[in-house]
Write a protein that holds these residues in place. Structure first.
Motif, PDB file in Angstrom:
ATOM      1  N   ALA A 242      24.872   9.696 -15.827  1.00  0.00           N
ATOM      2  CA  ALA A 242      25.100   8.282 -15.510  1.00  0.00           C
ATOM      3  C   ALA A 242      26.021   7.623 -16.531  1.00  0.00           C
ATOM      4  N   LEU A 243      25.930   8.066 -17.795  1.00  0.00           N
ATOM      5  CA  LEU A 243      26.786   7.530 -18.850  1.00  0.00           C
ATOM      6  C   LEU A 243      28.264   7.738 -18.527  1.00  0.00           C
ATOM      7  N   PHE A 244      28.588   8.867 -17.872  1.00  0.00           N
ATOM      8  CA  PHE A 244      29.982   9.223 -17.636  1.00  0.00           C
ATOM      9  C   PHE A 244      30.522   8.704 -16.309  1.00  0.00           C
ATOM     10  N   GLU A 245      29.700   8.082 -15.485  1.00  0.00           N
ATOM     11  CA  GLU A 245      30.178   7.595 -14.195  1.00  0.00           C
ATOM     12  C   GLU A 245      31.269   6.551 -14.389  1.00  0.00           C
ATOM     13  N   THR A 246      32.389   6.749 -13.705  1.00  0.00           N
ATOM     14  CA  THR A 246      33.488   5.780 -13.758  1.00  0.00           C
ATOM     15  C   THR A 246      33.137   4.543 -12.944  1.00  0.00           C
ATOM     16  N   ASN A 247      32.799   4.750 -11.696  1.00  0.00           N
ATOM     17  CA  ASN A 247      32.317   3.669 -10.837  1.00  0.00           C
ATOM     18  C   ASN A 247      30.982   4.049 -10.206  1.00  0.00           C
ATOM     19  N   HIS A 248      30.884   5.271  -9.727  1.00  0.00           N
ATOM     20  CA  HIS A 248      29.631   5.780  -9.186  1.00  0.00           C
ATOM     21  C   HIS A 248      29.777   7.290  -9.007  1.00  0.00           C
ATOM     22  N   GLY A 249      28.644   7.965  -8.883  1.00  0.00           N
ATOM     23  CA  GLY A 249      28.645   9.384  -8.575  1.00  0.00           C
ATOM     24  C   GLY A 249      28.478   9.590  -7.084  1.00  0.00           C
ATOM     25  N   LEU A 250      28.258  10.838  -6.672  1.00  0.00           N
ATOM     26  CA  LEU A 250      27.980  11.108  -5.266  1.00  0.00           C
ATOM     27  C   LEU A 250      26.700  10.387  -4.866  1.00  0.00           C
ATOM     28  N   ARG A 251      26.730   9.784  -3.694  1.00  0.00           N
ATOM     29  CA  ARG A 251      25.562   9.022  -3.244  1.00  0.00           C
ATOM     30  C   ARG A 251      24.628   9.861  -2.393  1.00  0.00           C
ATOM     31  N   THR A 252      25.111  10.993  -1.898  1.00  0.00           N
ATOM     32  CA  THR A 252      24.288  11.849  -1.056  1.00  0.00           C
ATOM     33  C   THR A 252      23.910  13.102  -1.825  1.00  0.00           C
ATOM     34  N   GLU A 253      22.933  13.825  -1.306  1.00  0.00           N
ATOM     35  CA  GLU A 253      22.534  15.098  -1.900  1.00  0.00           C
ATOM     36  C   GLU A 253      22.842  16.244  -0.949  1.00  0.00           C
ATOM     37  N   ILE A 254      23.831  16.049  -0.085  1.00  0.00           N
ATOM     38  CA  ILE A 254      24.230  17.092   0.853  1.00  0.00           C
ATOM     39  C   ILE A 254      24.805  18.269   0.065  1.00  0.00           C
ATOM     40  N   PRO A 255      24.290  19.467   0.264  1.00  0.00           N
ATOM     41  CA  PRO A 255      24.776  20.614  -0.516  1.00  0.00           C
ATOM     42  C   PRO A 255      26.165  21.066  -0.065  1.00  0.00           C
ATOM     43  N   ALA A 256      26.930  21.565  -0.998  1.00  0.00           N
ATOM     44  CA  ALA A 256      28.257  22.096  -0.698  1.00  0.00           C
ATOM     45  C   ALA A 256      28.188  23.622  -0.658  1.00  0.00           C
TER      46      ALA A 256
END
Length: 488
Positions: A242-256
Motif C-alpha cells: 500500500a505504501l508504494f501505490e501510486t494511485n491504487h492497486g488492482l481492485r479485483t482478485e481475478i487470477p492471471a
C-alpha cells in the motif's frame, strides 16, 4: 483501394524519450448500401530513434527545449518533415506526467509533430497503453485467457489485467529502475523516500552517499520483487504494498494465467550477464530479482513483444461520413478534436441498467482522460426495443446534464436519431445543452475522435477515429523459458 500514410509516435517517459516513424497501409472497405470505412491493414516501423534520457532542468521540470532538440535531430536523421506525417501521437508517461510543466511541454512538442493525439497519460491510461503495446492484450484475446501486464519503467510499474482482449483492471506502483540511482563510483546519489522507508523497516541501510554494492543492490531488488508479487495478487497484500501505490492497486482478485513484462526493466530480466551498474540505477538488480525470485519462478512469465518501446505509439486513422438521415444534432458546437473515447456495454437489459455505474468505474480508473471532455461509445443491441432505447436515453441524459462540455454519443448500430430524440425529451425545455448522436461508427476505449463541421449543406458530418496503433508480434518468452513456466 489502399493508401499508405506516414505516422509518428513520441513517448516522453520518466527515464527515456524516444520516437518511432511508421508506414500505415489503409484500406477502404464497404460497398453498395454499406457505409465506407477505412481500416489499418498493415503497419511497418520504418525508423526507431535512439533512446535518450529525458532531459530535466535544475528544478526538476522537463526541459522542453532539449526534448524538442532531440526530436528535431531524429526527424533530420530519418529524413522526415512534419508535413509528411498524416497521423501520430505524443504521449507523456510515468513520473514525467506529474511534472509541473508536463502539459505545456507536450503541447509544444505537438507543434513539431503535427496535428496528433496529445495526451499526458496518467497511471491508468499508461497501464492500458503499455499492455496493448507489449502485445498482452492481443495475446489475451487469442488465447481466451487472463493476462497481467507489468510495465516496469524508470519511476513506476503499471499493471493492466486483460481478459479476452479487454482491460478489466489496472493499478500502478512507485517501483522502477530509477528508484535508486548511483554515480560512476557506485555511490548512491538519489533514493526514493518510499524505498528508503521500506529498507529502514527491513533493517537494510541505504542512503544518499552510501555505496551501492552488488549485495545491497540485490537486497533492494528482492524487496521490490516481493512487493510486485503482492501487487500482482500472488501474495496477500500488506501495508508495505500500500505504501508504494501510486494511485491504487488492482481492485479485483481475478487470477492471471500469464504475467507479461514490458518497460525498460523487462529488458534486464533475462540478461544474465548484464553489468548491474550499466544504467546508473537499480534496474538490472530489479530485473535479476524478478528472474530469480522463487515465487516468480513458479509463474508463467512472458517478455512482451515490445518492452522499452511498449508505449511508443503510432496513430492510425479511419474515417467515414455519417448520413444526416441517422444522426441527431442539437446545439452542437463543431469542430471538436482529440476527444478520448469511453466505451460502455449496453447490449443486454442488465448492461443498460448499469451504464451509470460503468461510467463511474471508468472515471475512477482513468480520471485524467475525463478532464477535458470525452465521447461515449456504445456497443448497443442491433435493434433495440423501445424500452431499451428509453432506458439508454434516461442514463445518457443524466450524463449530459451533469457534464459541462458536450458529450458526443457514438453508436455502432443504426439508431442515433431515435436515441438523440429520446435524450432531448428528457432535458428541460429551456436547456441549451448540446446533444450529438452519431451511428455506424466503431471505436473503442483508448481511441480519440475528431468531429468536423457539417458538410453538404448539413447532411453529413466528417468523423475521424484516431486509433492508437500498437506493434503486435509473436510471443517472445524469456531466454531459456519453457511454456511450462518452470525455468528461465
Amino acid at each position: 483501394m489502399s493508401e499508405c500514410i506516414l505516422s509518428a509516435g513520441i513517448d516522453i517517459g520518466t527515464t527515456t524519450t524516444q520516437l518511432i516513424f511508421s508506414r500505415l497501409t489503409l484500406e477502404k472497405t464497404g460497398g453498395f448500401g454499406v457505409a465506407p470505412k477505412i481500416q489499418v491493414a498493415a503497419r511497418e516501423v520504418i525508423y526507431k530513434s535512439g533512446i535518450y534520457f529525458t532531459p530535466l532542468t535544475a528544478s526538476g521540470d522537463i526541459d522542453g527545449e532539449k526534448v524538442a532538440d532531440i526530436l528535431a535531430g531524429e526527424y533530420r536523421k530519418a529524413g522526415m518533415k512534419p508535413g509528411m506525417l498524416k497521423s501520430g501521437a505524443v504521449i507523456i508517461t510515468g513520473e514525467s506526467a506529474k511534472k509541473r510543466n508536463a502539459k505545456e511541454v507536450i503541447q509544444a512538442i505537438a507543434g513539431l509533430a503535427g496535428d496528433f493525439v496529445v495526451a499526458a497519460a496518467g497511471p491508468d491510461f499508461e497501464s492500458l497503453l503499455a499492455g496493448k503495446g507489449s502485445g498482452a492484450a492481443a495475446a489475451s484475446e487469442r488465447g481466451k485467457k487472463n493476462i497481467l501486464n507489468l510495465d516496469i519503467g524508470g519511476g513506476t510499474t503499471n499493471l493492466c489485467l486483460f481478459s479476452d482482449g479487454k482491460e478489466i483492471d489496472s493499478g500502478c506502483y512507485d517501483i522502477g529502475g530509477r528508484a535508486v540511482c548511483c554515480d560512476g563510483r557506485h555511490v548512491i546519489v538519489s533514493i526514493s523516500p518510499k524505498v528508503e522507508a521500506l529498507l529502514k523497516k527491513r533493517g537494510i541501510k541505504a542512503a544518499v552517499g552510501d555505496v551501492l554494492t552488488e549485495k545491497l543492490g540485490a537486497q533492494i531488488g528482492e524487496e521490490l520483487a516481493e512487493i510486485l508479487l503482492e501487487a500482482a495478487n500472488l501474495k496477500e497484500r500488506t501495508e508495505d504494498a500500500a505504501l508504494f501505490e501510486t494511485n491504487h492497486g488492482l481492485r479485483t482478485e481475478i487470477p492471471a494465467a500469464e504475467f507479461w513484462f514490458s518497460g525498460g526493466v523487462a529488458d534486464c530480466i533475462w540478461q544474465k550477464k548484464e553489468d548491474p551498474y550499466r544504467y546508473g540505477d537499480i534496474g538490472v538488480f530489479l530485473g535479476r530479482a524478478l528472474r530469480k525470485n522463487r515465487n516468480w519462478e513458479k509463474q508463467k512469465r512472458v517478455v512482451g513483444s515490445e518492452t522499452v518501446r511498449a508505449t511508443v505509439i503510432g496513430a492510425g486513422s479511419c474515417s467515414l461520413e455519417v448520413s444526416g438521415s441517422t444522426i441527431y444534432a442539437r446545439n452542437a458546437k463543431l469542430p471538436v478534436k482529440n476527444l478520448p473515447v469511453q466505451k460502455l456495454a449496453c447490449v443486454t437489459d442488465a448492461e443498460i441498467a448499469s451504464m451509470d455505474k460503468q461510467l463511474a468505474d471508468l472515471k475512477m480508473q482513468q480520471t485524467e482522460s475525463f478532464e477535458k471532455g470525452y465521447a461515449i461509445a456504445l456497443a448497443g443491441p442491433g435493434s433495440p426495443s423501445f424500452a431499451q432505447l428509453e432506458a439508454m436515453a434516461d442514463a445518457l441524459s443524466r450524463v449530459i446534464c451533469r457534464e459541462k462540455s458536450m458529450i458526443p454519443i457514438i453508436i455502432e448500430n443504426d439508431f442515433a436519431k431515435a436515441l438523440g430524440q429520446g435524450i432531448k425529451r428528457r432535458l428541460p425545455a429551456d436547456s441549451q445543452k448540446a446533444v450529438l448522436c452519431l451511428d455506424q461508427i466503431v471505436c473503442d476505449r483508448g481511441d480519440f475522435i475528431d468531429i468536423g463541421e457539417p458538410l453538404g449543406g448539413g447532411i453529413a458530418l466528417p468523423v475521424i477515429v484516431k486509433t492508437l496503433i500498437f506493434q503486435e508480434k509473436s510471443e517472445k518468452y524469456l531466454q531459456g523459458h519453457e511454456r511450462t513456466g518452470k525455468e528461465i
